[in-house]
Design a protein around this motif. Structure first.
Motif, PDB file in Angstrom:
ATOM      1  N   PHE A 469       0.842  -1.201   0.000  1.00 50.06           N
ATOM      2  CA  PHE A 469       0.000   0.000   0.000  1.00 50.06           C
ATOM      3  C   PHE A 469       0.874   1.248   0.000  1.00 50.06           C
ATOM      4  N   TYR A 470       1.815   1.321   0.930  1.00 46.55           N
ATOM      5  CA  TYR A 470       2.664   2.506   1.023  1.00 46.55           C
ATOM      6  C   TYR A 470       3.623   2.593  -0.163  1.00 46.55           C
ATOM      7  N   ARG A 471       4.065   1.451  -0.637  1.00 42.42           N
ATOM      8  CA  ARG A 471       5.003   1.459  -1.765  1.00 42.42           C
ATOM      9  C   ARG A 471       4.376   2.077  -3.005  1.00 42.42           C
ATOM     10  N   VAL A 472       3.201   1.606  -3.411  1.00 47.21           N
ATOM     11  CA  VAL A 472       2.629   2.129  -4.651  1.00 47.21           C
ATOM     12  C   VAL A 472       2.155   3.570  -4.475  1.00 47.21           C
ATOM     13  N   TRP A 473       1.609   3.905  -3.304  1.00 48.26           N
ATOM     14  CA  TRP A 473       1.151   5.287  -3.125  1.00 48.26           C
ATOM     15  C   TRP A 473       2.305   6.276  -3.106  1.00 48.26           C
ATOM     16  N   GLY A 474       3.425   5.902  -2.512  1.00 51.63           N
ATOM     17  CA  GLY A 474       4.541   6.827  -2.464  1.00 51.63           C
ATOM     18  C   GLY A 474       5.328   6.885  -3.756  1.00 51.63           C
ATOM     19  N   ARG A 475       5.734   5.731  -4.260  1.00 49.37           N
ATOM     20  CA  ARG A 475       6.637   5.723  -5.401  1.00 49.37           C
ATOM     21  C   ARG A 475       5.954   6.162  -6.689  1.00 49.37           C
ATOM     22  N   LEU A 476       4.680   5.819  -6.865  1.00 49.50           N
ATOM     23  CA  LEU A 476       4.009   6.158  -8.122  1.00 49.50           C
ATOM     24  C   LEU A 476       3.431   7.563  -8.129  1.00 49.50           C
ATOM     25  N   THR A 477       3.298   8.198  -6.993  1.00 54.71           N
ATOM     26  CA  THR A 477       2.940   9.623  -7.000  1.00 54.71           C
ATOM     27  C   THR A 477       4.194  10.487  -7.068  1.00 54.71           C
ATOM     28  N   TYR A 478       5.335   9.922  -6.680  1.00 56.83           N
ATOM     29  CA  TYR A 478       6.613  10.587  -6.943  1.00 56.83           C
ATOM     30  C   TYR A 478       6.974  10.462  -8.414  1.00 56.83           C
ATOM     31  N   ASN A 479       6.774   9.274  -8.975  1.00 61.26           N
ATOM     32  CA  ASN A 479       7.091   9.043 -10.383  1.00 61.26           C
ATOM     33  C   ASN A 479       6.151   7.980 -10.931  1.00 61.26           C
ATOM     34  N   PRO A 480       5.094   8.377 -11.662  1.00 58.87           N
ATOM     35  CA  PRO A 480       4.146   7.391 -12.205  1.00 58.87           C
ATOM     36  C   PRO A 480       4.779   6.374 -13.146  1.00 58.87           C
ATOM     37  N   LYS A 481       5.993   6.653 -13.614  1.00 62.26           N
ATOM     38  CA  LYS A 481       6.680   5.722 -14.509  1.00 62.26           C
ATOM     39  C   LYS A 481       7.706   4.871 -13.769  1.00 62.26           C
ATOM     40  N   ALA A 482       7.612   4.815 -12.468  1.00 59.92           N
ATOM     41  CA  ALA A 482       8.544   3.988 -11.692  1.00 59.92           C
ATOM     42  C   ALA A 482       8.526   2.554 -12.215  1.00 59.92           C
ATOM     43  N   GLU A 483       9.690   1.942 -12.270  1.00 58.74           N
ATOM     44  CA  GLU A 483       9.776   0.600 -12.836  1.00 58.74           C
ATOM     45  C   GLU A 483       9.035  -0.404 -11.953  1.00 58.74           C
ATOM     46  N   PRO A 484       8.279  -1.325 -12.555  1.00 54.01           N
ATOM     47  CA  PRO A 484       7.523  -2.314 -11.763  1.00 54.01           C
ATOM     48  C   PRO A 484       8.377  -3.130 -10.805  1.00 54.01           C
ATOM     49  N   ALA A 485       9.667  -3.298 -11.141  1.00 57.83           N
ATOM     50  CA  ALA A 485      10.536  -4.071 -10.251  1.00 57.83           C
ATOM     51  C   ALA A 485      10.590  -3.461  -8.855  1.00 57.83           C
ATOM     52  N   THR A 486      10.226  -2.186  -8.740  1.00 65.91           N
ATOM     53  CA  THR A 486      10.215  -1.527  -7.435  1.00 65.91           C
ATOM     54  C   THR A 486       9.364  -2.293  -6.439  1.00 65.91           C
ATOM     55  N   TRP A 487       8.306  -2.954  -6.935  1.00 72.17           N
ATOM     56  CA  TRP A 487       7.482  -3.764  -6.023  1.00 72.17           C
ATOM     57  C   TRP A 487       7.469  -5.253  -6.386  1.00 72.17           C
ATOM     58  N   THR A 488       7.711  -5.595  -7.656  1.00 76.91           N
ATOM     59  CA  THR A 488       7.676  -7.020  -8.009  1.00 76.91           C
ATOM     60  C   THR A 488       8.776  -7.802  -7.306  1.00 76.91           C
ATOM     61  N   ARG A 489       9.936  -7.171  -7.134  1.00 80.10           N
ATOM     62  CA  ARG A 489      11.025  -7.863  -6.429  1.00 80.10           C
ATOM     63  C   ARG A 489      10.615  -8.229  -5.004  1.00 80.10           C
ATOM     64  N   GLU A 490       9.833  -7.339  -4.379  1.00 83.72           N
ATOM     65  CA  GLU A 490       9.419  -7.588  -2.997  1.00 83.72           C
ATOM     66  C   GLU A 490       8.421  -8.748  -2.933  1.00 83.72           C
ATOM     67  N   PHE A 491       7.530  -8.833  -3.907  1.00 84.19           N
ATOM     68  CA  PHE A 491       6.616  -9.979  -3.951  1.00 84.19           C
ATOM     69  C   PHE A 491       7.396 -11.280  -4.112  1.00 84.19           C
ATOM     70  N   ASP A 492       8.388 -11.271  -4.995  1.00 81.01           N
ATOM     71  CA  ASP A 492       9.204 -12.472  -5.191  1.00 81.01           C
ATOM     72  C   ASP A 492       9.961 -12.837  -3.914  1.00 81.01           C
ATOM     73  N   LYS A 493      10.480 -11.818  -3.242  1.00 79.79           N
ATOM     74  CA  LYS A 493      11.255 -12.048  -2.017  1.00 79.79           C
ATOM     75  C   LYS A 493      10.386 -12.649  -0.924  1.00 79.79           C
ATOM     76  N   ARG A 494       9.154 -12.142  -0.788  1.00 76.80           N
ATOM     77  CA  ARG A 494       8.289 -12.575   0.301  1.00 76.80           C
ATOM     78  C   ARG A 494       7.584 -13.907   0.016  1.00 76.80           C
ATOM     79  N   PHE A 495       7.224 -14.130  -1.260  1.00 77.43           N
ATOM     80  CA  PHE A 495       6.386 -15.282  -1.575  1.00 77.43           C
ATOM     81  C   PHE A 495       7.022 -16.268  -2.549  1.00 77.43           C
ATOM     82  N   GLY A 496       8.203 -15.914  -3.050  1.00 79.37           N
ATOM     83  CA  GLY A 496       8.860 -16.797  -4.002  1.00 79.37           C
ATOM     84  C   GLY A 496       8.543 -16.415  -5.436  1.00 79.37           C
ATOM     85  N   PRO A 497       9.414 -16.771  -6.382  1.00 81.67           N
ATOM     86  CA  PRO A 497       9.231 -16.362  -7.780  1.00 81.67           C
ATOM     87  C   PRO A 497       8.045 -17.014  -8.468  1.00 81.67           C
ATOM     88  N   THR A 498       7.523 -18.112  -7.925  1.00 81.62           N
ATOM     89  CA  THR A 498       6.349 -18.741  -8.533  1.00 81.62           C
ATOM     90  C   THR A 498       5.066 -18.109  -8.020  1.00 81.62           C
TER      91      THR A 498
END
Length: 834
Positions: A469-498
């Motif tokens: 919640f805080y990641r997308v609200w902060g990073r995408l209002t700072y830069n709407p073109k922020a690279e998706p890896a900004t949050w996808t890496r965290e999903f992979d880290k927490r839940f695994g790449p599958t």
């Protein structure tokens, strides 16, 4: 006193050995935002096993500097380079915040990389803020819960670490808000105002006041060290009960009485003088406060007859004693005379107004405010956006009325919201933190209840589960073109790449369910934060739901009562009918379920709680999918007395209840059965199980009523909603150009429809929500192959910008509005030359 931090990094090699040495060079002062960034970098590098050394001994360097292409505050530029012949990463920021963001971004990417290749993810970056002020707000809803956080320095360290990482730069702490008189007003919670010995916070000791003051100062310090401004929201000035009671049993009766935990001694006679003196004292005690947000109208305790004189006196005192203080005036029921009094006295003033009533609706300003509040300044921008422009708007997305508990995070929603913030040259917003209304309506000495049962807690502090919640609200209002890896890496880290990608996609989808409920399947009477909760509320019994001709955006979404009328009279519409919205909910629920299934089985507590939330949101979508159909059918019965429609309503309502039963099952033992997020005394349930009991009781009454009607009317054939929708028209509109006063403004739309077009209509008004839309028929121009209409010259007024949209209805009966709300703001804003 400046410090020099020496640690080092390289991007020229992605594989390090233990012998390699690194260093950071920074001349930013201690306790500055940049110093915080350096501290995080140091800890990250150490955790990766890199040796930290001096510049002379280092193989690689990381250098904080101020050379950026953009001079906008908080801009950053990260690039590969060299320093004194050594490879370096240059972390440039236009200011200390910018350098902090550059350092934190670098640290996060290092942390996400394998230990053998710590610089794998580092790339050259150039960014600047899309929105200047990106804010999070919270309330002091209940004393025990507030003080649990207030006194915990580690809580604020962790909290502001998270906000800084996500580039949120504003924090609003709101004192007082329908909470039974607590903090009404806030001053004696911290100090006794000189010359007003009769005013006290009953039961507080000088030692407690000192403790409270020290804790709030600590909060501000920790925020400032992370580049976050702190605004004190002063929302109550005197306690007079009524709406200020907040639904807490017995609270309104305490007004004016000497009750422990409340302020005593503020009266009609001393209100103005006490407020002026106390506000001045507050700003002396807390000179670190960056701004004040002031609640202006009668819900702050003021009488309408007191408002102008009270605020004139307060403004005069602020101008005299604190002329550079930033003020944020809440717009609700705020007359122009008070706004212009502040401006004419030279105060630094913004006006804050709600984005979409007190709920989270769609990611655009509502096309049409509900008629109940269309003419007042309450649920949107109303008539505030006029020219010449003398103030800016701070947009308040009152998300805490909707997203209180369940996980939320949709990047596309935030991108669209960010674009809409720029309306009227806007450059700031705030939204409620998750859990903002926790303990709302509870007695102030009640113990705090956890949201999860102990077996499912996977965090130290509850806010930490809402990292996305805080990641997308902060990073995408700072830069709407922020690279998706900004949050996808965290999903992979927490839940695994599958599992990670599937849970992420499921959450993106699920995050659209609550806004669609608010926009299309919500009783307007539930608009206040203290009265409605889309995550938990069944929206009352079916007869009430079906009889209500209300809604949220009444231009875009047809309510069930109007749909029944339309079925009966055969009228056509470009609005989204309840049946279409029902299909949207059903399809979205199915897709969420499919993503959950593909994620597989996870063993972590966070996996379990995440999937639980996703299932609940899918269940809410199914409930409203069926509830909308039940509402249309029951409204058909109400208008025709046809028992076949009644039977259809019962069938759809039964399916809705089945969906709610599944929500209860999915919540299982994960969530507490005592979720305190709203005043139980005014109807807030504390668990989906409690709402299910109400649904079952109402359904039993409904079926009993149906049984009594069997012999009174024939079960004849009856009109029914269409189960499918023909293909609607498509359209392409010209981009907006400036409108010229005294000249028609021509609108062109290229529209096509599978079965041909029945009508194409232009709807327009000024950018003023108190107005209704004007209508013009659009004519086909054979030369341009477009439909054309004009906004007449005499309508174009330099006081207002214009807005319009186009309605198209095909001969097959399907209609649509353009632009399409699914992909863009459903209207075009036309600036007027002035």
């Amino acid at each position: 006193m400046h410090t020099r931090h020496l640690i080092f990094i390289t991007l020229l090699s992605t594989t390090l050995t233990a012998a390699q040495k690194v260093a950071i060079l920074s001349t930013d002062p201690a306790n500055s935002p940049a110093a915080h960034g350096v501290d995080v970098l140091r800890k990250t590098l150490t955790a990766k096993g890199l040796e930290i050394t001096t510049e002379a001994a280092a193989n690689y360097l990381l250098v904080l500097g101020n050379t950026t292409a953009s001079k906008a505050p908080e801009s950053i530029e990260i690039r590969h380079g060299q320093r004194n012949g050594k490879p370096a990463i240059l972390l440039n920021g236009a200011d200390s915040r910018g350098r902090m963001y550059a350092a934190l971004d670098t640290a996060e990417k290092i942390d996400a990389a394998p230990a053998a290749t710590p610089f794998l993810h580092l790339k050259d970056v150039t960014e600047k803020p899309y929105i200047a002020e990106r804010g999070i707000s919270t309330y002091t809803m209940q004393r025990v819960y507030f003080e649990q956080r207030l006194y915990d320095e580690n809580y604020w360290t962790r909290y502001f670490d998270l906000l800084a990482r996500d580039r949120i730069n504003s924090f609003v702490l709101i004192f007082g808000y329908e909470n039974g008189g607590f903090m009404a007003p806030l001053y004696p919670y911290f100090f006794n105002t000189p010359n007003f010995p009769g005013v006290e916070f009953v039961g507080i000791t000088p030692e407690q006041q000192t403790k409270n003051t020290k804790a709030f100062k600590t909060l501000i310090r920790i925020a400032h060290e992370r580049g976050i401004d702190v605004t004190a929201g002063i929302w109550d000035h005197i306690y007079r009960g009524g709406v200020q009671g907040g639904g807490i049993p017995g609270a309104s009766e305490n007004a004016g009485k000497r009750v422990p935990g409340l302020v005593f001694g503020v009266t009609t006679e001393n209100l103005s003088d006490y407020t002026k003196a106390s506000l001045n004292e507050f700003l002396k005690v807390f000179p670190e406060v960056d701004a004040l947000q002031l609640r202006m109208h009668n819900e702050s305790g003021l009488k309408n007859s007191e408002m102008y004189t009270f605020w004139h006196d307060v403004f005069t005192a602020i101008k005299r004693d604190h002329p550079n203080l930033r003020l944020d005036l809440r717009a609700k029921e705020l007359p122009d005379e008070i706004i212009y009094d502040a401006l004419n006295q030279g105060l630094k003033t913004t006006i804050s107004t709600k984005y979409w009533m007190e709920q989270m609706g769609m990611p655009f300003h509502p096309t049409h405010i509900n008629k109940s509040n269309q003419k007042d300044r309450r649920h949107g921008y109303a008539d505030l956006l006029h020219y010449p422009q003398r103030y800016r708007i701070r947009w308040q997305l009152w998300s805490g009325g909707t997203t209180r508990l369940l996980l939320w995070g949709d990047p596309e929603y935030v991108r669209r919201f960010a674009e809409s913030v720029h309306l009227y040259d806007g450059n700031s917003f705030e939204l409620n933190e998750m859990l903002a209304t926790k303990m709302l309506g509870e007695q102030h000495d009640a113990p705090v209840r956890d949201v999860h049962n102990p077996a499912y807690r996977h965090y130290d502090y509850e806010f930490e589960r809402y990292w996305h919640f805080y990641r997308v609200w902060g990073r995408l209002t700072y830069n709407p073109k922020a690279e998706p890896a900004t949050w996808t890496r965290e999903f992979d880290k927490r839940f695994g790449p599958t599992a990670g990608p599937h849970l992420m996609r499921a959450l993106n989808l699920a995050s659209n369910v609550l806004p669609r409920i608010v926009a299309a399947s919500y009783l307007y009477s539930n608009f206040p934060t203290t009265r409605g909760w889309a995550e938990m509320d069944r929206q009352r019994g079916l007869p009430i739901y079906a009889a209500t001709d209300e809604g949220s955006d009444i231009q875009q979404f047809m309510n069930v009562r109007d749909e029944a009328k339309s079925i009966l009279d055969g009228s056509l519409t470009a609005m989204r009918r309840p049946e279409e919205t029902s299909r949207w909910f059903a399809q979205t629920a199915g897709t969420i379920d499919a993503e959950i299934k593909q994620a597989g089985a996870g063993s972590s507590k966070e996996f379990t709680t995440t999937v639980t939330d996703l299932k609940i949101l899918a269940g809410l979508a199914r409930y409203h999918s069926n509830r909308l159909l039940a509402g249309v059918s029951y409204s058909l019965y109400q208008q025709t007395q046809n028992l076949g429609a009644f039977d259809d309503a019962i069938s759809s309502e039964r399916r809705a209840i089945d969906a709610w039963k599944q929500i209860v099952a999915d919540a299982g033992n994960v969530y507490s059965k005592d979720l305190a997020f709203g005043a139980h005394a005014v109807g807030f349930s504390r668990h989906w199980e409690e709402e299910l009991a109400k649904l079952n009781k109402e359904f039993a009454l409904l079926t009993a009523m149906r049984d009594q009607l069997v012999s009174k009317a024939p079960n004849a054939a009856h009109p029914q909603p269409k189960s499918t929708q023909p293909e609607p028209p498509t359209a392409k509109l010209d981009p907006a150009t400036k409108a010229l006063p005294s000249h028609d403004y021509i609108v062109n739309a290229k529209v096509t429809a599978p079965a041909g077009l029945m009508s194409v209509t232009l709807r327009y008004r000024h950018v003023n929500q108190t107005e209704n839309y004007q209508t013009a028929e659009m004519k086909f121009d054979p030369k341009t192959k477009a439909y054309t209409a004009a906004i007449p010259a005499n309508f174009i007024d330099p006081k207002w910008d214009l807005m319009y949209f186009v309605e198209a209805i095909g001969r097959n009966g399907a209609g649509r509005m353009f632009p399409d709300l699914e992909t863009a703001a459903p209207y075009i804003i036309v600036p007027v030359r002035r």
